[in-house]
Design an enzyme around this catalytic site. Structure first.
Site, mmCIF file in Angstrom:
data_model
loop_
_atom_site.group_PDB
_atom_site.id
_atom_site.type_symbol
_atom_site.label_atom_id
_atom_site.label_comp_id
_atom_site.label_asym_id
_atom_site.label_seq_id
_atom_site.Cartn_x
_atom_site.Cartn_y
_atom_site.Cartn_z
ATOM 1 N N GLY A 111 -24.141 -5.397 -13.384
ATOM 2 C CA GLY A 111 -24.878 -4.853 -14.516
ATOM 3 C C GLY A 111 -25.181 -3.380 -14.293
ATOM 4 O O GLY A 111 -25.070 -2.851 -13.181
ATOM 5 N N CYS A 112 -25.598 -2.719 -15.365
ATOM 6 C CA CYS A 112 -25.816 -1.269 -15.288
ATOM 7 C C CYS A 112 -27.050 -0.948 -14.440
ATOM 8 O O CYS A 112 -26.971 -0.166 -13.493
ATOM 9 C CB CYS A 112 -25.939 -0.685 -16.690
ATOM 10 S SG CYS A 112 -27.085 -1.547 -17.791
#
Lengths: 343, 343, 343, 343
Positions: free
Chosen positions: B148-149
């Site tokens: 994920g970011c």
């Protein structure tokens, strides 16, 4: 009508002060000074004021200012201290929106602000103008040091927890984010639209001038030193500060939502949101409110507070008018019943 | 040339993946699927691609996808898991940019993502695609879960401190700020320009899906549970994540600047800034870099790290291509030597 | 590899030129000069270039520059004319991105730019660097005057109509809108984020320096004087120009869509959109494209053209590199096959 | 206190109407309806109203609305016409902020709005609510059609020229730019921050619904048909419209500055700027002013007018309240003495 003087009306704090005072039912702006713009109509510099303000900037002058009931300084740090003693001697009340009178310890002040203080003897007299803490002292003050923008959002956010004595005050963290108007209206490359829009960054991580100011207030509240890490960030928007505060609970038994609602139930300019909601800065843009929420993620021992203000209103001009209202026995919210524009 | 398939090319991660792969010297995009836009030219949906991409969206189809060497899933959570087993069975390599294979414990996954997992047996096989941690495993993987970011920015920022064992891992704080592109390209009121511009707010304070993902990685690194408070914020800009990380030093003797530079000296996509500088998100916009700085304010026992990425590149499509390069024995930075646009 | 010098690399045009040249396969940047920043690493001023450019700014010096094959001037108006004669004498090719050589009539130039011209004798030699009009002359030029940003968007938009002779050239209107990067990187109050974001305005309505430049080109195309009203506007964004052009059709029989597609079918950097679509500036951000559409509202006798460019690329650095490619017999699109970032 | 009803309070026009009416000294909001949000507090949807408005949305109901003195419709096109006849029959005054009653010719209306009109018989009764043109008729109206946002900026800008009969009315051009709030608060991809920020584009070039509305008004003023080309553009900001107007002077002898100042000298909400200044949209943000400037570039025969408004105030809710003040014999500027926030 109270006669008001404004020294230094060419910055963002100045124009916001003018906008708010023009709509205030009990005051009249008599003088707005600026060395650099003397002679020019204020509304020529700030076209939003066309038709609302026909005053021209004038050279600052103690004699003329002495005819005012109260004078605001919206000047760079180090300017107010040169004129305040004379004005006080003339019986004029003073509110300084800069930092000249915020720090009690002149050595600390001189270290962080990099100049000598020309009237250190006034530092003990000056009242720190945060009404939620010092309402009575402000009401009887002749010189009020208006708090900084970050200190307002951070201090109000920590206040209920510190007063209740339920957090470890030695390891507080304040991660604060500000719009670009906090950097002022001076010509610079750093604050050009092309330099700051569509970007986000921390700054002054090793030490920001608002750190000793916040520490002083929190220490006073606690009666003992606090340990605070304060990291400000620049956000690509004009107005608004959000401070996310972190502390470790030493007492897990309290209902934090009730604590906050109870602490601020009589404060007209603090709005504790219902449980689960998070404040957004736009909800206070142009208004004098501080909105906040308190969280205890996953029921653990870390408490998280999110506190938002408009840095130019509750964090500057609005809080200054709140202080003026108290000092002059006006209704506390006179001239400050503002609703944020949305969208 | 490697033959590449993209399942779900209509979101912001998808279009970024397409943009980057079009410029990659060793691959050819063969298929881009979308149920909703099947038949439409990709460049009709994304006019920046006019003249660069003449592919039309097609219906997703296992048979056609099986002819690819590698398939990226840029789909909503829960989509990849339905097609991945068949593709793996056909010998196709898979990189999932969604969350289906990021969490090893299926119960934790099901709790945070609110659905059943249809191929939990693959979770142990899937490699968490953060090259700075798992380079070798990625190189031999057939299924990579792209991070994920937020986890990318936060994990890389904490990594040197955790590996060195010099912080109290029980009280980590990650205050993260993301641009609006992280919320995706779905129609919504909440992400209209008029709702999010000129405003800033925290969200998901009580628990964000990226919390268990970060915790899992940090726990693996430490070999014991970590305590993490993670608060994401929405920032009025398109791209970029900044994470400010706070931890308490248990060992004050290390030179933190050297520690960070040493840890990342061979990492092509991590740039530790010289002492005193702070990274801004725009310096990595459109690039695959993670830039970071480490601070020890006032020489105290709190360490502060600021870590920035482009959420759509290093936090999604760029890291996915980095993983592809490793899985397919290409040069690590092939197609990823991008310089951010400034201004 | 061609050896390239850049005089004046500290502005937005300069940094964009550097970014593009670094990715160009046939050139090497040898020198980047700046009087004010001499000695500083370029990547210290522009952190997006960290790791991509290890050159330091140097003092401008004719001798060193003379060792280059081609020198770009990305300087304020009036600087290039002082150095160009000597460089040309040394056999160096020159492209001036400022306005020193754009106007053929030195009296007109001096009137609009408010200074004397120090090498007016070169004005007739200089080739106006708009490849879509002057490709052959550029290829053999030693001195190219790179067009202004507004003139690029406006001229390319009017070109097919004027060449076809089907509009009344005496009453052309160009309503143009530019992002703030067009105002440059100098310290100023006027271009602070707080002054220009969330606002829109016309400026220079009574006459902008790009008016005589556009008029000169359109007059040359028509072989007779044109009447042009040109109003520029400041738009709250970083990059992009949109020009909406209005003219009265004198011949209503032509298919305008075909006219435009036909005129530009061989131009690699002009993209005529399919009928009914309207270009948006973001679709060309960071790319060297000019995208345009042509309309005949309600089938009347007014033709409307919307033309968009990135002012820093097709309107400055990109067009300059296109000119360099032509002057140096490189592939026309070498180093310029860029796709805009979206979102 | 006048009792006010608002039908459809969930859009941007609705919330602005609520904000302004809450600060109006002579009115009380009695009802705010919304089918979709019935039962929810208005301040839960619009947190800026917390503490200022304790009304909940209710289902629209003729009987309850009939108890109001005046009802505003802030609904989508086609809604007001279904309820207005009954309300008028009950003696309630109505102001429609949508387009149902703006066009006198029902066929034209049906063509542009794509639906049948359910009470075409009211179209002749309805007064077009632009006070600068129809003050007397508004004062005695029972049904007012509040003008569109673009028509307000464009019509006020052309008005002095048309009334003076000194321009060629057959070839008017209006190049208008609007902030994104004009597109409303509905969920959509097109108006996501990531789709519209940092970009600029024309739209509806072949025909926008405000074209027949503007044409109708200008034709009425002139007593003969006008030829108007109207091109709207989307600007990356929340509030504000700027219209740049172009016309050919048929009489070059008039002093245009005097003409404009004279025409609007008694209009409290139109501010003609001193010669040479250009209005910026932010100077009217949140205020009911239309600011404008008139230019004759290079003394030629083209006149250029730049006219700015806040589309949600002078272009919608503020003008509606101005109309209410006239219809109800209140002071014209009651509740509308607002100063724009700057910055």
């Amino acid at each position: 009508m109270l006669q008001i003087g404004i020294v230094g009306g060419t910055g963002y704090t100045g124009v916001e002060l003018i906008r708010l005072l023009l709509a205030h039912p009990e005051v009249a702006i008599k003088i707005i000074t600026s060395r650099s713009e003397a002679g020019k109509l204020v509304s020529d510099l700030f076209p939003n004021l066309r038709g609302a303000c026909d005053i021209a900037f004038s050279e600052p002058d103690i004699k003329t200012l002495s005819a005012c009931d109260l004078v605001f300084f919206a000047t760079p740090n180090g300017t107010a201290m040169k004129m305040v003693p004379e004005l006080l001697a003339e019986g004029v009340k003073v509110i300084d929106l800069a930092a000249d009178f915020r720090i009690k310890d002149v050595h600390v002040w001189q270290q962080w602000y990099g100049m000598d203080h020309s009237c250190a003897e006034l530092l003990q007299d000056a009242v720190y103008g945060m009404p939620e803490i010092n309402r009575a002292e402000i009401a009887s003050a002749r010189l009020v040091a208006n708090p900084g923008c970050y200190p307002t959002a951070v201090t109000l956010g920590f206040l209920p927890l510190l007063e209740a004595g339920i957090i470890d005050e030695s390891s507080l963290i304040a991660d604060a984010k500000s719009g670009v108007s906090g950097a002022g209206r001076a010509a610079s490359v750093a604050n050009l639209l092309c330099e700051v829009t569509e970007s986000f960054k921390a700054y002054a991580v090793n030490g920001h001038r608002h750190l000793p100011e916040i520490s002083q207030t929190l220490t006073t509240i606690m009666g003992k030193p606090v340990g605070l890490t304060f990291v400000p960030h620049l956000t690509p928007m004009v107005r608004g500060i959000e401070a996310t505060l972190y502390a470790r609970l030493t007492d897990n038994s309290q209902d934090l939502q009730s604590l906050y609602q109870s602490r601020y139930k009589d404060e007209v300019f603090v709005d504790v949101l219902p449980q689960g909601l998070v404040p957004e800065t736009r909800s206070v843009k142009g208004s004098n409110l501080c909105r906040m929420s308190v969280f205890q993620p996953q029921g653990g021992d870390v408490v998280v507070v999110s506190s938002v203000i408009d840095n130019l209103v509750k964090g500057a001009a609005g809080q200054a008018i709140h202080n003026m209202n108290l000092m002059c026995s006006l209704k506390e919210d006179a001239g400050l019943t503002l609703t944020a524009l949305l969208p």
